[in-house]
Design an enzyme around this catalytic site. Structure first.
Site, mmCIF file in Angstrom:
data_model
loop_
_atom_site.group_PDB
_atom_site.id
_atom_site.type_symbol
_atom_site.label_atom_id
_atom_site.label_comp_id
_atom_site.label_asym_id
_atom_site.label_seq_id
_atom_site.Cartn_x
_atom_site.Cartn_y
_atom_site.Cartn_z
ATOM 1 N N GLU A 1 0.839 -1.205 0.000
ATOM 2 C CA GLU A 1 0.000 0.000 0.000
ATOM 3 C C GLU A 1 0.872 1.253 0.000
ATOM 4 O O GLU A 1 2.082 1.162 0.203
ATOM 5 C CB GLU A 1 -0.942 -0.008 1.210
ATOM 6 N N LYS B 1 2.674 4.647 1.222
ATOM 7 C CA LYS B 1 3.131 5.242 2.479
ATOM 8 C C LYS B 1 2.855 6.734 2.388
ATOM 9 O O LYS B 1 3.442 7.445 1.573
ATOM 10 C CB LYS B 1 4.621 4.998 2.683
ATOM 11 N N LYS C 1 11.238 3.360 0.890
ATOM 12 C CA LYS C 1 11.144 4.809 0.623
ATOM 13 C C LYS C 1 11.569 5.109 -0.804
ATOM 14 O O LYS C 1 12.609 4.636 -1.256
ATOM 15 C CB LYS C 1 12.064 5.560 1.583
ATOM 16 N N CYS D 1 30.740 41.260 3.989
ATOM 17 C CA CYS D 1 29.333 41.336 3.612
ATOM 18 C C CYS D 1 29.199 41.839 2.168
ATOM 19 O O CYS D 1 29.766 42.879 1.826
ATOM 20 C CB CYS D 1 28.604 42.289 4.567
ATOM 21 N N CYS E 1 27.479 45.503 2.288
ATOM 22 C CA CYS E 1 28.034 46.718 2.897
ATOM 23 C C CYS E 1 29.532 46.645 3.129
ATOM 24 O O CYS E 1 30.143 47.615 3.563
ATOM 25 C CB CYS E 1 27.317 47.018 4.209
HETATM 26 S S1 IVH Z 1 1.366 1.040 9.233
HETATM 27 C C1 IVH Z 1 2.857 -0.953 13.142
HETATM 28 N N1 IVH Z 1 0.785 1.978 6.872
HETATM 29 O O1 IVH Z 1 4.707 5.706 8.474
HETATM 30 C C2 IVH Z 1 2.730 -0.321 11.817
HETATM 31 N N2 IVH Z 1 2.071 3.334 8.320
HETATM 32 O O2 IVH Z 1 7.379 4.798 10.247
HETATM 33 C C3 IVH Z 1 1.862 0.866 11.811
HETATM 34 N N3 IVH Z 1 2.608 5.559 7.416
HETATM 35 O O3 IVH Z 1 4.161 6.184 11.883
HETATM 36 C C4 IVH Z 1 2.021 1.758 10.656
HETATM 37 N N4 IVH Z 1 1.578 5.294 5.483
HETATM 38 O O4 IVH Z 1 2.705 7.465 10.265
HETATM 39 C C5 IVH Z 1 1.414 2.202 8.036
HETATM 40 N N5 IVH Z 1 0.134 2.706 4.764
HETATM 41 C C6 IVH Z 1 0.759 2.928 5.907
HETATM 42 C C7 IVH Z 1 1.424 4.138 6.182
HETATM 43 C C8 IVH Z 1 2.076 4.302 7.411
HETATM 44 C C9 IVH Z 1 2.288 6.116 6.238
HETATM 45 C C10 IVH Z 1 3.419 6.230 8.436
HETATM 46 C C11 IVH Z 1 2.900 6.138 9.839
HETATM 47 C C12 IVH Z 1 4.000 5.526 10.656
HETATM 48 C C13 IVH Z 1 5.198 5.700 9.775
HETATM 49 C C14 IVH Z 1 6.104 4.497 9.889
#
Ligand code: IVH
Length: 668
Positions: A111, A113, A312, A406, A409
């Site tokens: 999914e 991030k 990432k 600078c 000035c």
């Molecule tokens: S799951 C225990 N799913 O990424 C796992 N996190 O460092 C719970 N985040 O603090 C997180 N998209 O703020 C999950 N599809 C996604 C996400 C997601 C963004 C963020 C979230 C979390 C950080 C992970």
């Protein structure tokens, strides 16, 4: 139909339309009809306050109620995810999972991030009861009032959709690109600092003291994780979220169950490109083992689950030629190096300049003129020079040295211990510093002289009419016009604008004179504490530290400011020109300690004074206006229609309710 029935029916209808519009993106009603229903409901609720409900769709507009956030514990800690940056690391994760499950088959749910801030929502009997930020993972801030204004978050779940009695759902609060751009445009117009990226903007907004501001800023939310004691232990993550979507939540877009590593890698490659078409910022892909039983089996390390990982995306990067490094001098004298490069297309915009931050960053990069440099644009809007292709460096290329004097000035630059920046110390005659101070003085939150702007300041400065803020008070129409008689009208406006600052309250004068580190709020605090400029300018560091909210850096900066004879002279002149140099008689006369040490919550609608006036009265009498009722609340100042939830809470905690008249009696 009774009014109660009509109210309930309208609420249900409006909730359904909200869901269709904000979650499904498929409106089934015209804006006009929607508004008509909303107005009708608002009317009914005003008329029948006994049916008020914080979860009514009418409450999504927020209020100006000043709220201090309470810190609350998370029922289940909010962990973070381990990060990976290459397909190789994803492969390793996949192998670790396979091994951990002893060869058992498994699905990976892939999914997006989302790049916002995480939130945990609690629902009991289908009603949103609490929204808490991540905080340190163990405790977070209760931001329920603000979250209620986010339209894609259901206040009430869809009836009959089969949600559990109690559960938590976690996700990300985001500011969509369109809202972000609009917000920054407005801020630019008001000469306010811009948010660097939608994440900072979302975070700043969610922490706002006023839920009305939150409501206006168009935040959105995607939910990605369901948990609670009633969630079936033998279920699966993907299927859980599909159910959550039926209950009314907006869930992660483009979720996919992958059966093989190849499918996972294909998903990553696809979304690395496709994400650019999403309405919100994403910074990677999250991979989760789908079966909850298998998740439990794999367990957690101290910081993150072993059953999930974040991949990432690489920031977009291009290579271009460095032509020159120039230097900018700000209002405080801080000098920023700027890389000037051949224009190049990067993540949707043409880039030709990038900040190099300071001498250390520049030295680290080891820049030479003519170098081919790598420029990146990650989550930040402002591009960054991240490296140099040394292979392509021309022989004999000249190394870039941070300037010693600078550029504006000619003064020799200084560097204070422990600070990264170089400063131009010539604050009295370095043009950008002088103009910067004048621009600050006339700005909206300071003296608010609307007839003047940066260009006029520059013009007057060039023509030798002004050198410091006190000179503004010597300007006359003839001088401003010079030979140009067409300017009379606008010149008169400037003179009138300057004259009108004689009514600006003392606390804004303290802000306007531009003491380093003294922002709007600090200025107010010290103005109210010391009551006059004469007392303030003689205050010692120790006395300044007595002010709640003033620390060492600020205290020392204030003392240093007044020790400088040039500043002292300007302040004297401003006093002679008639600016407010003390709290007004009303402010002084009204100040008592009748409410000292008391925390007061304001709730409801008032008839004798406005809510803001009551807030000011509480502060004038030494009390503190707080946002939500707790054990520490001394009393609630209650007007008409105080919300039933508040009333119940006050009664439960034994907090006294005080009417408008009773309150006015208290402070006479
Ligand atoms: S799951 C225990 N799913 O990424 C796992 N996190 O460092 C719970 N985040 O603090 C997180 N998209 O703020 C999950 N599809 C996604 C996400 C997601 C963004 C963020 C979230 C979390 C950080 C992970």
């Amino acid at each position: 139909m009774t009014p109660k029935e009509e109210i309930e029916q309208l609420r249900k209808e409006l909730e359904r339309h909200n869901y269709n519009y904000y979650v499904l993106n498929k409106p089934t009603v015209s804006d006009y009809d929607f508004d008509q229903m909303m107005y009708r409901l608002q009317d009914l609720e005003t008329f029948y306050p006994q049916y008020a409900d914080v979860n009514s769709p009418t409450q999504r507009v927020g209020s100006d109620l000043n709220q201090a956030f309470t810190s609350v514990p998370h029922k289940y800690p909010m962990l973070s995810l381990a990060n990976t940056y290459s397909e190789e690391e994803v492969r390793e994760f996949y192998e670790r999972v396979k091994e951990g499950l002893g060869g058992e088959e498994f699905d990976i749910c892939a999914e997006m991030k989302y790049d916002g801030l995480s939130i945990s929502l609690t629902y009991i009997d289908g009603v949103l009861t609490q929204a808490v930020t991540r905080g340190d993972g163990v405790r977070g801030d209760d931001v329920t009032a603000n979250v209620r204004t986010i339209k894609s978050i259901p206040l009430r779940l869809r009836e009959g959709s089969g949600y559990p009695h109690e559960f938590e759902i976690r996700g990300e609060i985001l500011m969509p690109w369109t809202s972000f751009e609009k917000l920054n445009e407005e801020r630019a117009k008001r000469e306010e600092t811009l948010f660097a990226n939608p994440r900072n903007a979302a975070s700043g907004t969610l922490k706002s003291q006023s839920s009305r501001v939150v409501a206006e800023r168009g935040l959105d939310a995607y939910l990605y994780y369901l948990l609670g004691d009633e969630i079936p232990a033998d279920g699966c993550h993907y299927e859980n979220l599909q159910k959550a979507s039926e209950w009314g939540f907006k869930i992660s877009q483009g979720m996919k169950k992958c059966k093989t590593l190849d499918e996972v890698l294909e998903y990553i490659r696809h979304w690395d490109v496709e994400r650019k078409n999403l309405p919100v910022a994403t910074d990677g892909i999250v991979l989760k083992v789908n079966s909850l039983r298998q998740q439990r089996h794999l367990g957690y390390t101290a910081k993150s689950p072993r059953w999930a990982i974040a991949y990432k995306f690489k920031a977009e990067r291009v290579c271009t030629r460095l032509n020159e490094v120039t230097y900018q001098v700000g209002r405080t004298g801080a000098v920023t190096p700027v890389a000037n490069m051949n224009p190049v297309q990067l993540a949707g915009t043409v880039v030709k300049r990038a900040s190099l931050h300071n001498a250390d960053v520049m030295e680290e990069l080891d820049l030479h003129i003519g170098d081919m440099v790598y420029v990146e644009k990650g989550g930040e809007i402002i591009p960054k020079v991240v490296g140099v292709d040394k292979e392509q460096r021309q022989e004999g290329a000249e190394k870039v040295q941070f300037i010693r004097i600078c550029p504006e000035c000619g003064a020799e630059l200084v560097r204070f211990e422990g600070e990264a920046a170089h400063y131009c110390p010539n604050d009295s005659s370095c043009p950008p510093q002088i103009k910067g101070r004048i621009e600050h003085f006339i700005s909206r939150k300071a003296m608010n002289i609307e007839s003047l702007g940066p260009e006029t300041v520059d013009d007057y400065y060039q023509r030798g009419l002004i050198h410091d803020v006190a000179d503004l008070y010597t300007l006359d129409v003839a001088q401003i016009c010079g030979y140009n008689r067409n300017r009379v009208k606008s010149a008169q406006k400037v003179v009138d604008g300057v004259a009108s600052t004689r009514n600006v309250p003392f606390e804004r004068v303290v802000f306007a004179i531009g003491i380093r580190f003294v922002g709007e709020t600090t200025a107010k605090l010290i103005a109210r504490y010391f009551k006059s400029m004469d007392v303030l300018r003689n205050a010692t560091v120790e006395q300044l530290l007595e002010v709640d909210g003033v620390g060492k850096v600020i205290a020392e900066s204030v003392v240093k400011f007044f020790q400088d004879p040039k500043n002292a002279e300007i302040v004297d002149k401003l006093a002679n020109y008639g600016l407010q140099m003390r709290l007004s008689d009303e402010q002084l006369a009204g100040q008592t300690d009748k409410l000292a040490g008391k925390s007061v919550v304001i709730s409801g609608v008032f008839s004798k004074h406005s809510r803001d006036e009551y807030k000011a009265m509480i502060e004038q009498h030494g009390g503190k206006n707080v946002g939500s009722i707790s054990k520490k609340t001394t009393f609630v100042l209650a007007g008409e229609n105080m919300g039933p939830a508040k009333l119940e809470k006050a009664e439960k905690l034994g907090v006294q309710i005080v009417s408008e008249d009773e309150f006015l009696e208290m402070i006479v």
